[in-house]
Structures are given as C-alpha cells and as structure tokens.
Write a protein that holds these residues in place. Structure first.
Motif, short mmCIF file in Angstrom:
data_model
loop_
_atom_site.label_atom_id
_atom_site.label_comp_id
_atom_site.label_asym_id
_atom_site.label_seq_id
_atom_site.Cartn_x
_atom_site.Cartn_y
_atom_site.Cartn_z
N TRP A 1 0.83 -1.21 0.00
CA TRP A 1 0.00 0.00 0.00
C TRP A 1 0.87 1.26 0.00
O TRP A 1 0.57 2.23 -0.70
N HIS B 1 -0.06 3.91 -2.83
CA HIS B 1 -1.14 4.73 -2.31
C HIS B 1 -1.39 6.06 -3.01
O HIS B 1 -2.49 6.59 -2.90
N ALA C 1 -8.60 -0.43 -0.60
CA ALA C 1 -7.85 0.70 -1.18
C ALA C 1 -8.69 1.97 -1.14
O ALA C 1 -8.19 3.05 -0.82
#
Length: 179
Positions: A150, A154, A170
């Motif tokens: 992540w 991100h 997400a």
C-alpha cells in the motif's frame, strides 16, 4: 506523486503545528497492531505524523466495519505506515509545505530531475516520492507485506491493481488519508 488537495493539506498543516505526542492509549492501540520492527519505524515518525496516521487508521477501521475486511490488522498497519517514506526527506512541516507547492507547480519531470541534484530540491523530490522509499523502509523493518504494497501504491491509482490490496480496502485507505 501526490495530488494537491488544498483543503486536506491546509487542515493537515494546521494540525501538524501542534507538537504534542499522540495519546498514550492510541500508542498502545498502535502497538497492538504493528510488529516490533514496524512499531519502531512508526515511532520514528514525528509526533504530528504519528497523530495523523492514527487518525487515518481509525478512520479505515470505521470504514471497513461490517465488511469482510473488518478487524484485519494488516489494513490498519497499511494506514499507520503508508507515509513513513517522508522520513527520508528530513523536512519539517514548513519544508514539506514548500515542497508540496514546488512539486505542484514544477510537474513530475522536473521533480524527477531534482532527485539527481542536492540540497533542498533533492529533499523535496524525496518527500514528493515518499511512496517507494516508504515501501522499502517497511520491508526492511519486517512490516506486513500489505503495508509495504500500500505504501508503494497509495498515491497512484494505476498501481492499485498490482498492489493486491482489494479495491474496497484501497478506497477506504484513500478516503481516510484524504479526509
């Protein structure tokens, strides 16, 4: 590179000016989520980043409540560690603010060139590209793979599918980060 969101960044700037540490009960909550090496990494964040990531993680926890992803520490770890790459820049609150404005006006190609220079521009480039650096830090600290993936993905939606982070997670992580 991070999208500029003036309202979010303005609120975050104001909160970052308060130097106090997070509440002890929040730090204990974090300690129950992160592995020892990842916890040491998280503790190396400045107080304002620690407080911010706690807020993001608690928001993610609330957003995932009632879903098949609820109660999974891996997603909270991703929220708590997603910005650790910012450490490499060595920039404080004001330096980060200047770097954000510079990056928004310069564009990605110029920021890439800054990474090959020295001084403030290099540090600004490192700050603006904290995702890769953060992922490397998480891996080196023995953090959860999901947190590493992540951190790397991100700020770039096109990286989400390859990250293996489920779309609902997400979306919760991004929404909490931008709240």
């Amino acid at each position: 590179m991070t999208r500029v969101q003036p309202l979010h960044l303005g609120r975050r700037f104001v909160r970052a000016l308060w130097p106090g540490p997070p509440r002890k009960r929040d730090v204990a909550w974090v300690a129950g989520i992160l592995e020892p090496g990842a916890l040491r990494l998280w503790r190396s964040l400045p107080n304002h980043d620690q407080r911010y990531t706690i807020r993001v993680a608690k928001d993610v926890e609330a957003r995932l409540a009632g879903t098949e992803f609820a109660g999974q520490p891996r997603w909270l770890a991703a929220a708590l560690l997603h910005d650790v790459g910012k450490l490499d820049s060595g920039l404080g609150v004001f330096g980060r603010s200047v770097a954000t404005v510079m990056g928004a006006t310069a564009g990605p190609a110029r920021v890439e060139r800054w990474a090959q220079t020295s001084g403030f521009r290099r540090r600004a480039a490192w700050y603006l590209h904290h995702d890769e650096r953060g992922a490397d830090r998480i891996r080196a600290a023995g953090g959860r793979e999901e947190a590493e993936r992540w951190a790397r993905a991100h700020h770039q939606r096109d990286r989400w599918p390859a990250s293996g982070v489920p779309v609902p997670v997400a979306e919760a992580l991004e929404a909490a980060d931008n709240a």
